[in-house]
Design a protein around this motif. Structure first.
Motif, short mmCIF file in Angstrom:
data_model
loop_
_atom_site.label_atom_id
_atom_site.label_comp_id
_atom_site.label_asym_id
_atom_site.label_seq_id
_atom_site.Cartn_x
_atom_site.Cartn_y
_atom_site.Cartn_z
N ALA A 212 0.84 -1.20 0.00
CA ALA A 212 0.00 0.00 0.00
C ALA A 212 0.87 1.25 0.00
CB ALA A 212 -0.93 -0.01 1.22
N ASP A 213 1.99 1.21 0.72
CA ASP A 213 2.90 2.35 0.73
C ASP A 213 3.54 2.54 -0.63
OD1 ASP A 213 2.58 3.33 3.25
OD2 ASP A 213 4.18 2.18 4.15
N ASN A 215 2.23 1.75 -3.49
CA ASN A 215 1.19 2.30 -4.34
C ASN A 215 0.92 3.76 -4.02
OD1 ASN A 215 0.80 -0.08 -5.78
ND2 ASN A 215 -0.67 -0.86 -4.27
N TYR A 216 1.08 4.13 -2.74
CA TYR A 216 0.90 5.53 -2.35
C TYR A 216 1.91 6.41 -3.09
CZ TYR A 216 1.43 9.67 0.63
OH TYR A 216 1.54 10.96 1.09
N CYS A 308 5.66 13.74 3.00
CA CYS A 308 4.85 12.60 3.41
C CYS A 308 5.45 12.09 4.72
CB CYS A 308 4.87 11.50 2.35
SG CYS A 308 4.76 12.13 0.66
N ASP A 329 1.39 16.02 3.33
CA ASP A 329 0.31 15.03 3.38
C ASP A 329 0.43 14.21 4.66
OD1 ASP A 329 -1.88 13.54 2.59
OD2 ASP A 329 -0.69 12.16 1.37
N LYS A 332 -1.54 11.02 5.04
CA LYS A 332 -1.25 9.98 4.04
C LYS A 332 -2.49 9.68 3.19
CE LYS A 332 3.07 8.93 5.15
NZ LYS A 332 3.30 9.79 6.32
N GLU A 333 -3.14 10.72 2.71
CA GLU A 333 -4.32 10.54 1.87
C GLU A 333 -3.98 10.63 0.38
OE1 GLU A 333 -6.97 13.54 3.30
OE2 GLU A 333 -7.76 12.27 4.91
N GLY A 334 -2.70 10.89 0.07
CA GLY A 334 -2.28 10.92 -1.33
C GLY A 334 -2.83 12.09 -2.11
N LYS A 336 -5.86 13.33 -2.30
CA LYS A 336 -7.01 12.78 -3.04
C LYS A 336 -7.82 13.87 -3.73
CE LYS A 336 -9.95 12.69 1.12
NZ LYS A 336 -10.75 11.82 2.02
#
Length: 385
Positions: A212-213, A215-216, A308, A329, A332-334, A336
């Protein structure tokens, strides 16, 4: 000959970490400017509750003890831990801080050695023992300056009535291209290969825990790529900021491996020494970083930053203080809802000659430097009481 002893983050971690070594070198250069013949020594921590006989000897013979930037009079939030584990970790963090900063202060106080506090972070402090030590140090100090608004509020709450606590941006914001050469005249050359029609992105990720990280960060890179005009090619450079053996570099190496497998990386830059890394950062068009001081020097060199943070409290405070919290961020919402508008305008412009911080921020850094030099010069001239 005057003697100045320093106690900062390098006292715990050593000088193989970019931010800690940079701050150590910066403060020592400032002392050298006002007192060229001064003997300077940096305290080194040898383990929790290790004997401090050498510290007693060093501080007792000093004319001044400096708690310099990089020192953190506080604790991590440990957001991902359960409440029992969080309490234990905060207690351990407080004990370690007390064993380093508290020990140094108690020796100085007992020996009537003047103390200067400059560029430190203050709070939160849940450990009551360490909180009392910090309060005593603030009130005992001849000069005290903290590096952001929340630290200032926390320090004021512990200060006696009438005690002046100064506020200025992190000392690393005083770095510019000229100072790189002054601090590191023999530094290695940059390895960043710039060329026309390239957008140079520095990716500095010191730790990844799962896919997931990955992909972030892959998502962030994609957002940046989408905003760059046609005709520009995105070049991605992975940056490291530590060279010592241990868990931090190992995590950085793991992060590098995962990123290289997921993102089209053009080059990986191992960390050698601060001067080289500063030169390389100055040649980038954008930095994405999980850590504080690489982001600070990038902004000081007018390179925009997407932060980040792994250490949320102190990093969030810095970007809030320089009025760029929308670039951080911390949840850690990227991003969005999209990248910050100012950053998107920069990316779309095709004119990548930097993004300056507000003039008040640079002025704050200069004022902090001058005030520190004045305090050190005056105290060394007066001698010990």
């Amino acid at each position: 000959m005057e003697k100045v002893v320093f106690c900062g983050a390098s006292s715990i971690y050593g000088i193989d970490n970019f931010g800690d070594q940079l701050l150590r070198d910066l403060y020592m250069s400032w002392v050298k400017e006002v007192c060229p013949k001064a003997e300077m020594e940096f305290l080194m921590h040898k383990g929790l509750y290790s004997r401090k006989g050498d510290w007693v000897k060093s501080i007792s013979s000093a004319d001044l003890l400096v708690f310099n930037g990089g020192g953190y009079f506080g604790e991590k939030p440990f957001l991902n831990d359960g409440w029992i584990k969080k309490i234990i970790k905060k207690m351990a963090w407080g004990l370690r801080n007390d064993d380093v900063y508290g020990s140094a202060f108690r020796i100085a106080e007992a020996q009537s050695v003047p103390v200067v506090i400059s560029g430190v972070e203050v709070g939160p402090i849940s450990n009551p023992i360490f909180r009392r030590v910090v309060a005593r140090a603030i009130n005992y100090s001849s000069y005290c300056c903290v590096r952001n608004g929340e630290s200032h509020s926390n320090a004021i709450s512990m200060a006696i009535k009438g005690k002046k606590v100064n506020l200025a941006v992190d000392s690393a914001m005083s770095i510019d291209r000229d100072r790189i050469n002054d601090l590191y005249p023999e530094s290695l050359p940059s390895r960043v290969d710039r060329a026309d029609r390239f957008f140079m992105l520095g990716l500095h990720v010191h730790e990844l825990t799962d896919c997931a990280d990955v992909n972030y960060f892959k998502g962030l890179v994609s957002k940046v790529r989408d905003e760059i005009p046609n005709g520009y090619e995105l070049k991605i450079v992975v940056i490291h900021d530590q060279k010592k053996a241990g868990q931090h570099p190992a995590r950085s190496a793991d992060a590098e491996r995962l990123l290289v497998n997921a993102i089209d990386i053009d080059h990986v830059l191992s960390y050698q020494e601060p001067g080289q890394l500063l030169k390389e950062v100055s040649e980038l068009d954008l930095v994405i970083t999980t850590k504080l001081h690489l982001g600070i020097v990038a902004r000081s060199l007018s390179v925009p930053v997407i932060s980040c943070p792994s250490h949320v409290i102190k990093t969030k405070r810095f970007y809030d203080y320089i009025e760029e919290l929308d670039f951080c961020d911390y949840n850690k919402e990227g991003f969005k809802d999209g990248l910050p508008e100012k950053l998107m305008m920069y990316l779309r412009s095709g004119q990548y000659d930097g993004m300056c911080v507000k003039e008040a921020v640079k002025k704050s850094a200069k004022t902090s430097e001058l005030n520190f030099k004045d305090a050190v010069s005056s105290l060394l001239a007066d001698g010990r009481p």
